[in-house]
Design a protein around this motif. Structure first.
Motif, short mmCIF file in Angstrom:
data_model
loop_
_atom_site.label_atom_id
_atom_site.label_comp_id
_atom_site.label_asym_id
_atom_site.label_seq_id
_atom_site.Cartn_x
_atom_site.Cartn_y
_atom_site.Cartn_z
N GLY A 48 0.77 -1.23 0.00
CA GLY A 48 0.00 0.00 0.00
C GLY A 48 0.81 1.28 0.00
N VAL A 49 2.08 1.22 -0.38
CA VAL A 49 2.82 2.47 -0.60
C VAL A 49 2.12 3.25 -1.70
N HIS A 50 1.52 2.52 -2.63
CA HIS A 50 0.58 3.08 -3.60
C HIS A 50 -0.82 2.58 -3.23
N GLY A 51 -1.72 3.48 -2.91
CA GLY A 51 -2.98 3.11 -2.31
C GLY A 51 -3.95 2.37 -3.21
N ASN A 52 -3.75 2.44 -4.53
CA ASN A 52 -4.67 1.73 -5.44
C ASN A 52 -4.20 0.32 -5.76
N GLU A 53 -3.08 -0.10 -5.19
CA GLU A 53 -2.57 -1.45 -5.44
C GLU A 53 -3.12 -2.36 -4.34
N THR A 54 -4.34 -2.82 -4.59
CA THR A 54 -5.16 -3.38 -3.52
C THR A 54 -4.83 -4.83 -3.18
N ALA A 55 -4.43 -5.63 -4.15
CA ALA A 55 -4.17 -7.05 -3.87
C ALA A 55 -3.12 -7.24 -2.78
N PRO A 56 -1.98 -6.54 -2.83
CA PRO A 56 -1.00 -6.71 -1.73
C PRO A 56 -1.57 -6.33 -0.38
N ILE A 57 -2.42 -5.30 -0.33
CA ILE A 57 -3.02 -4.90 0.95
C ILE A 57 -3.90 -6.03 1.47
N GLU A 58 -4.67 -6.66 0.58
CA GLU A 58 -5.53 -7.78 0.99
C GLU A 58 -4.70 -9.00 1.38
N ILE A 59 -3.59 -9.23 0.68
CA ILE A 59 -2.70 -10.35 1.02
C ILE A 59 -2.14 -10.18 2.43
N LYS A 100 -1.68 -7.38 -11.49
CA LYS A 100 -2.33 -6.21 -12.08
C LYS A 100 -3.12 -5.44 -11.03
N VAL A 101 -3.12 -4.12 -11.17
CA VAL A 101 -3.91 -3.25 -10.30
C VAL A 101 -5.39 -3.47 -10.54
N LYS A 102 -6.13 -3.71 -9.45
CA LYS A 102 -7.59 -3.85 -9.52
C LYS A 102 -8.20 -3.19 -8.28
N PRO A 103 -9.47 -2.79 -8.34
CA PRO A 103 -10.14 -2.21 -7.17
C PRO A 103 -10.31 -3.26 -6.07
N PHE A 104 -10.51 -2.79 -4.84
CA PHE A 104 -10.82 -3.69 -3.74
C PHE A 104 -12.05 -4.53 -4.09
N GLY A 105 -11.99 -5.81 -3.73
CA GLY A 105 -13.10 -6.71 -3.98
C GLY A 105 -13.06 -7.41 -5.31
N GLU A 106 -12.16 -6.99 -6.21
CA GLU A 106 -12.08 -7.60 -7.53
C GLU A 106 -10.86 -8.48 -7.70
N ASN A 107 -10.07 -8.63 -6.65
CA ASN A 107 -8.88 -9.48 -6.72
C ASN A 107 -9.26 -10.94 -6.46
N ASP A 108 -8.75 -11.83 -7.29
CA ASP A 108 -8.92 -13.27 -7.07
C ASP A 108 -7.66 -13.76 -6.36
N MET A 109 -7.79 -14.13 -5.10
CA MET A 109 -6.63 -14.53 -4.32
C MET A 109 -5.95 -15.77 -4.86
N GLN A 110 -6.67 -16.55 -5.70
CA GLN A 110 -6.02 -17.70 -6.34
C GLN A 110 -4.90 -17.25 -7.26
N ASP A 111 -4.99 -16.03 -7.78
CA ASP A 111 -3.94 -15.50 -8.65
C ASP A 111 -2.64 -15.27 -7.87
N PHE A 112 -2.74 -15.22 -6.56
CA PHE A 112 -1.59 -14.90 -5.72
C PHE A 112 -1.26 -16.05 -4.76
N CYS A 113 -1.74 -17.25 -5.08
CA CYS A 113 -1.63 -18.36 -4.13
C CYS A 113 -0.17 -18.70 -3.82
N LYS A 114 0.73 -18.61 -4.80
CA LYS A 114 2.14 -18.92 -4.54
C LYS A 114 2.75 -17.90 -3.59
N ALA A 115 2.46 -16.62 -3.82
CA ALA A 115 3.00 -15.58 -2.95
C ALA A 115 2.46 -15.73 -1.54
#
Length: 338
Positions: free
Chosen positions: A60-71, A226-241
């Motif tokens: 969240g150093v960039h506030g619109n990069e929501t997937a890392p914040i959710e991770i 990829k940058v997406k709004p909150f609620g639109e991230n599929d956590m399966q895309d980040f399962c390895k991380a």
């Protein structure tokens, strides 16, 4: 505080509250793991036993990069509920809560250009004050954390997602370091699902670079998708991380990947906009890591041209719509496997 952190997006909710109660003392979980909410968006976690590693995980150093914040928020909730037990000293940082609240990359200034004293290059006024002062808060939090534990192993993973499409869906940026990357570090990144690593050629003013230059930490800026709004991230895309971060926090062996799974690039140049006459001969929609042949005229400006010098160079982070004096693109070339 714990009632927030027990739920999957609780750290996001807690960090969105400017006046949330700051815990003056450590809060201990049933498994003897302790937590302290240091200030808005910054949480320290101390394992039950003395640890040999200190790890900073920021987002969240960039506030619109929501997937890392959710991770990160999900990782914290698993710690609080006892699903996983940390065995390393941890500092979690949600870098720019104000930009998160307005769903923008930043409020006034790109915060990831403000570290290593770079904030001194900006005039402090009512518009710039928040991000300048927040960058100082983050540096002080990391400094206090590393200095207090003084472990020999220090790591910092700054999680991001990219605006542009990319030939490598995931990649890491390794801040300038005159030592070659170790095989275990490559395996770690590959286990996170990282496809490529970009090695910087000079000191920079990013958050991860601060940890490298000030504390000689192993640190990376990680572009996880990829940058997406909150609620639109599929956590399966980040399962390895997610799996790798869980193992990292528990100080478990990282497996399942080879150091040869990582493609390595080195930075050979930065293209800088020097005047209003600047011309960038790269299409606006070109993906990161698009390659151009030797001799190709990338950019033109007053008394300045940039042509591809190597057999092939790829462009990363192309953006000609920046103020004069700022970076338009990074030019990279692959490091030989030999």
């Amino acid at each position: 505080m714990l009632s927030y952190l027990e739920v999957n997006n609780g750290f996001i909710e807690l960090s969105s509250k400017k006046n949330a109660e700051i815990a003056p003392e450590w809060l201990q979980l049933p498994n003897k793991v302790s937590l302290k909410y240091l200030c808005q968006g910054i949480l320290e976690v101390k394992p039950a036993q003395l640890a040999k590693k200190s790890v900073v995980i920021s987002c969240g150093v960039h506030g619109n990069e929501t997937a890392p914040i959710e991770i990160v928020s999900g990782l914290i909730s698993r710690i609080v509920t006892g699903s996983i037990e940390p065995k390393v000293n941890l500092l979690f940082i949600l870098g720019n809560p104000e930009s998160m609240l307005i769903s923008q990359r930043f409020v006034e200034i790109n915060m990831n250009r403000l570290f290593n004293k770079a904030h001194q290059n900006y005039e402090l006024n009512e518009k710039t004050r928040y991000e300048i002062e927040r960058a100082i808060v983050l540096e002080n939090a990391v400094s206090d954390f590393y200095e207090r534990y003084n472990t020999t192993s220090k790591q910092h993973f700054d999680l991001h997602t990219a605006i542009k499409p990319s030939f490598h869906k995931t990649f890491a940026i390794r801040p300038y370091n005159n030592m070659p990357m170790e095989r275990e570090s490559k395996k770690l990144l590959a286990s996170m699902g990282i496809e490529a690593v970009l090695q910087h050629n000079k000191p920079s003013n990013t958050f991860s670079a601060f940890s490298v230059e000030t504390f000689d930490a192993e640190a990376y800026t990680l572009e996880l998708g990829k940058v997406k709004p909150f609620g639109e991230n599929d956590m399966q895309d980040f399962c390895k991380a997610i799996e790798c971060l869980d193992n990292l926090v528990q100080d478990k062996a990282i497996g399942g990947a080879s150091s040869t799974d990582i493609i390595e690039y080195k930075v050979v140049a930065e293209v800088i906009k020097q005047s209003e006459n600047f011309k960038f001969n790269v299409a606006e929609d070109v993906p990161n890591f698009t390659a151009f042949p030797q001799g190709y005229l990338i950019a033109e400006d007053d008394n300045y041209n940039y042509r591809v010098a190597y057999f092939e160079e790829a462009v990363v982070f192309p953006n000609p719509n920046v103020p004069i004096g700022q970076r338009v693109a990074v030019m990279v070339t692959r490091i030989s496997e030999d």
